[in-house]
Write a protein that holds these residues in place. Structure first.
Motif, PDB file in Angstrom:
ATOM      1  N   LEU A 169       0.870  -1.399  -0.057  1.00 43.03           N
ATOM      2  CA  LEU A 169       0.009  -0.035  -0.101  1.00 43.03           C
ATOM      3  C   LEU A 169       0.953   1.209   0.096  1.00 43.03           C
ATOM      4  CD1 LEU A 169      -2.916  -0.986   2.279  1.00 43.03           C
ATOM      5  CD2 LEU A 169      -2.372  -1.446   0.117  1.00 43.03           C
ATOM      6  N   ASN A 190       0.656   4.425  -2.534  1.00 47.19           N
ATOM      7  CA  ASN A 190       0.553   5.744  -1.734  1.00 47.19           C
ATOM      8  C   ASN A 190       1.785   6.607  -2.483  1.00 47.19           C
ATOM      9  OD1 ASN A 190       2.411   7.326   0.334  1.00 47.19           O
ATOM     10  ND2 ASN A 190       0.348   7.737   0.514  1.00 47.19           N
ATOM     11  N   PRO A 216      -3.826   9.088   0.729  1.00 55.43           N
ATOM     12  CA  PRO A 216      -3.480   8.447   2.144  1.00 55.43           C
ATOM     13  C   PRO A 216      -3.615   7.012   2.061  1.00 55.43           C
ATOM     14  CG  PRO A 216      -4.994  10.577   2.001  1.00 55.43           C
ATOM     15  CD  PRO A 216      -4.781  10.282   0.574  1.00 55.43           C
ATOM     16  N   VAL A 217      -2.879   6.314   2.778  1.00 57.55           N
ATOM     17  CA  VAL A 217      -2.812   4.883   2.929  1.00 57.55           C
ATOM     18  C   VAL A 217      -4.226   4.365   3.391  1.00 57.55           C
ATOM     19  CG1 VAL A 217      -1.994   2.899   4.169  1.00 57.55           C
ATOM     20  CG2 VAL A 217      -0.386   4.654   3.166  1.00 57.55           C
ATOM     21  N   ARG A 218      -5.066   5.063   4.342  1.00 57.35           N
ATOM     22  CA  ARG A 218      -6.271   4.754   4.690  1.00 57.35           C
ATOM     23  C   ARG A 218      -7.222   4.794   3.667  1.00 57.35           C
ATOM     24  NH1 ARG A 218      -5.888   9.951   6.315  1.00 57.35           N
ATOM     25  NH2 ARG A 218      -7.278  11.667   5.633  1.00 57.35           N
ATOM     26  N   ASP A 219      -7.134   5.710   2.797  1.00 58.16           N
ATOM     27  CA  ASP A 219      -8.150   5.690   1.625  1.00 58.16           C
ATOM     28  C   ASP A 219      -7.650   4.761   0.684  1.00 58.16           C
ATOM     29  OD1 ASP A 219      -9.350   7.826   2.740  1.00 58.16           O
ATOM     30  OD2 ASP A 219      -8.424   9.196   1.551  1.00 58.16           O
ATOM     31  N   ARG A 274      -6.366   1.447   1.407  1.00 57.32           N
ATOM     32  CA  ARG A 274      -6.830   0.584   2.061  1.00 57.32           C
ATOM     33  C   ARG A 274      -8.371   0.166   1.796  1.00 57.32           C
ATOM     34  NH1 ARG A 274      -4.688   0.942   6.478  1.00 57.32           N
ATOM     35  NH2 ARG A 274      -2.731  -0.372   6.203  1.00 57.32           N
ATOM     36  N   ALA A 275      -9.156   1.299   1.960  1.00 54.60           N
ATOM     37  CA  ALA A 275     -10.334   1.331   1.581  1.00 54.60           C
ATOM     38  C   ALA A 275     -10.736   0.740   0.185  1.00 54.60           C
ATOM     39  CB  ALA A 275     -11.152   2.288   2.119  1.00 54.60           C
ATOM     40  N   ARG A 320      -9.774  -2.695  -0.730  1.00 56.33           N
ATOM     41  CA  ARG A 320     -10.807  -3.743  -0.131  1.00 56.33           C
ATOM     42  C   ARG A 320     -11.867  -3.941  -1.079  1.00 56.33           C
ATOM     43  NH1 ARG A 320     -12.364  -0.855   4.269  1.00 56.33           N
ATOM     44  NH2 ARG A 320     -10.609  -1.571   5.116  1.00 56.33           N
ATOM     45  N   SER A 377      -1.718  -7.386   5.503  1.00 61.65           N
ATOM     46  CA  SER A 377      -2.837  -6.356   5.832  1.00 61.65           C
ATOM     47  C   SER A 377      -2.320  -4.998   5.076  1.00 61.65           C
ATOM     48  CB  SER A 377      -2.626  -6.011   7.420  1.00 61.65           C
ATOM     49  OG  SER A 377      -1.399  -5.601   7.776  1.00 61.65           O
ATOM     50  N   ASP A 378      -0.877  -5.217   4.668  1.00 56.64           N
ATOM     51  CA  ASP A 378      -0.454  -3.813   4.036  1.00 56.64           C
ATOM     52  C   ASP A 378       0.026  -4.097   2.544  1.00 56.64           C
ATOM     53  OD1 ASP A 378       1.452  -5.175   4.823  1.00 56.64           O
ATOM     54  OD2 ASP A 378       3.056  -3.969   5.350  1.00 56.64           O
TER      55      ASP A 378
END
Length: 435
Positions: free
Chosen positions: A240, A244, A250-253, A255-256, A259, A272-273
């Motif tokens: 991820l 990025n 952003p990594v959180r976005d 990740r979503a 998914r 997970s990453d």
């Protein structure tokens, strides 16, 4: 030089100069000066994407349009490989042809006609950059003119702020065409991007989808392009963090969005990453194609109810595919085949099946990207298949259209199965040799 990547030593040997001189010159390209800085400042403030390029005996022209995605995406600037491609495009200005600048180049419309037919509208924020004495039609506002050839080459120091997604894919296509232009006589040349999902303001398409979907599409595009140019390989982990850096999100976005891609079967979660794009098995490909065969038959029959606008959109992709077949442009033909199929699905008027088919089609095209150069299905065969489907629907011959679609799926599955079997045999042979 045939390669898109060359060291300063290779360039020095090719042109008969010292390696240090080439290295200094190369470095200067990346350093903005007072003529380039205003363009760079504008690109810092505006989210722009490349939509058109033209080259004639009197100069070159680059057209940038504002991106619809400026508020919902977080794009990073051009990657190293995309900057190399940009340098190639700018360098073509040094090799202009000598003929008149016609409205048409062979049977290809000029830049402005192509932009208009593609649904692109120049706005107050659009940027039109020209070199030399390139003339613009009435009503088109020039943002900057670079009379000096050196200053045009230095534009790379400003244009490197363009977003990697989707500009990287556009530059890959444009660079390939520039090389063909050079080899075929350097007649006046024009190019426009025609992937409307690139998120450009001033197109006639529907409103841009939500931010999560847009980022998922960007990730998919970036991975596909990375598989093609060697940045990624099948079965290798893609972190991820790497996405990025390539996209700037952003990594959180990320990740979503990843998914959602995982749920659609387009990528596989490794940890997970990180994610992995699996090399497809024969079972994977068979399942995808058999599902497309069955659902596509329903959609093809329903497409007989398409509106004039839907028919025009499908026909546009078919016409573009014809141009690719004449040039044997394998990579572009595969993209246009996907566009043709998705436009056909959307024109059916059905509510649920088109979305399922679109996902299955993207799965198939991810399989193509993983296979890389091994996948080289004939553009002429694709054109013949799609023409047969289109003409049968247009004539209301629904049984013939359905059979043509099913045959297209059967031929595609058989082609992929042969290549997967060959890949498996090669891998088994390597394993025995190591043993």
């Amino acid at each position: 030089m045939q390669a898109s990547k060359g060291s300063s030593r290779q360039v020095a040997d090719a042109v008969g100069l010292s390696q240090s001189f080439v290295a200094r010159t190369w470095k200067e390209f990346a350093e903005p000066d007072q003529d380039i800085e205003p363009i760079r400042a504008l690109l810092k403030d505006r989210q722009m994407v490349l939509v058109g390029f033209a080259l004639g005996p009197t100069g070159s022209c680059l057209v940038l349009n504002p991106s619809r995605a400026s508020r919902i995406r977080y794009p990073a600037s051009l990657s190293t490989s995309s900057k190399r491609r940009l340098r190639t495009v700018l360098a073509a200005d040094l090799l202009r042809g000598v003929g008149h600048e016609p409205s048409y180049t062979g049977d290809r419309p000029d830049l402005w006609s192509s932009l208009d037919s593609g649904g692109y509208v120049l706005t107050e924020e659009s940027m039109v950059l020209t070199s030399g004495n390139y003339s613009l039609p009435a009503g088109v506002r020039r943002s900057a003119r670079f009379a000096d050839a050196w200053q045009w080459q230095k534009l790379v120091a400003a244009l490197d702020l363009l977003p990697e997604a989707p500009t990287g894919e556009s530059l890959a296509d444009l660079e390939w065409r520039i090389r063909r232009w050079y080899q075929s006589g350097r007649a006046p040349f024009s190019w426009t991007v025609d992937r409307k999902e690139s998120g450009v303001l001033g197109t006639s398409g529907d409103d841009f989808p939500g931010g999560g979907n847009a980022l998922a599409e960007d990730i998919l595009l970036t991975i596909r392009q990375g598989l093609v140019d060697g940045t990624f390989s099948g079965e290798s982990e893609i972190s991820l963090g790497a996405l990025n850096r390539l996209l700037g999100a952003p990594v959180r976005d990320i990740r979503a969005a990843v998914r959602a891609l995982t749920e659609d079967g387009l990528v596989t979660a490794a940890r997970s990453d990180s994610i992995v794009v699996r090399i497809p098995s024969l079972d994977d490909v068979s399942e995808t194609y058999l599902a497309r065969r069955a659902l596509g038959a329903i959609v093809v029959r329903a497409a007989s109810r398409w509106s004039p606008e839907d028919r025009s959109r499908v026909k546009h992709h078919l016409d573009e595919l014809g141009d690719c077949a004449r040039r044997n442009d394998v990579t572009r033909a595969h993209h246009l085949d996907m566009d043709f199929q998705i436009s056909l699905f959307e024109g059916s008027g059905l509510n649920r099946i088109p979305a399922i088919l679109e996902t299955l089609t993207k799965q198939a095209f991810m399989h193509f990207a993983v296979m890389g150069a091994r996948y080289a299905f004939s553009p002429k065969v694709i054109l013949d298949q799609n023409t047969e489907i289109f003409e049968a629907i247009d004539a209301g011959e629904l049984r013939a259209a359905t059979l043509s679609w099913q045959t297209k799926m059967d031929v595609g599955l058989n082609y992929l199965a042969q290549h997967i079997s060959a890949m498996n045999a090669l891998n088994e042979g390597r394993g025995m040799n190591r043993g």
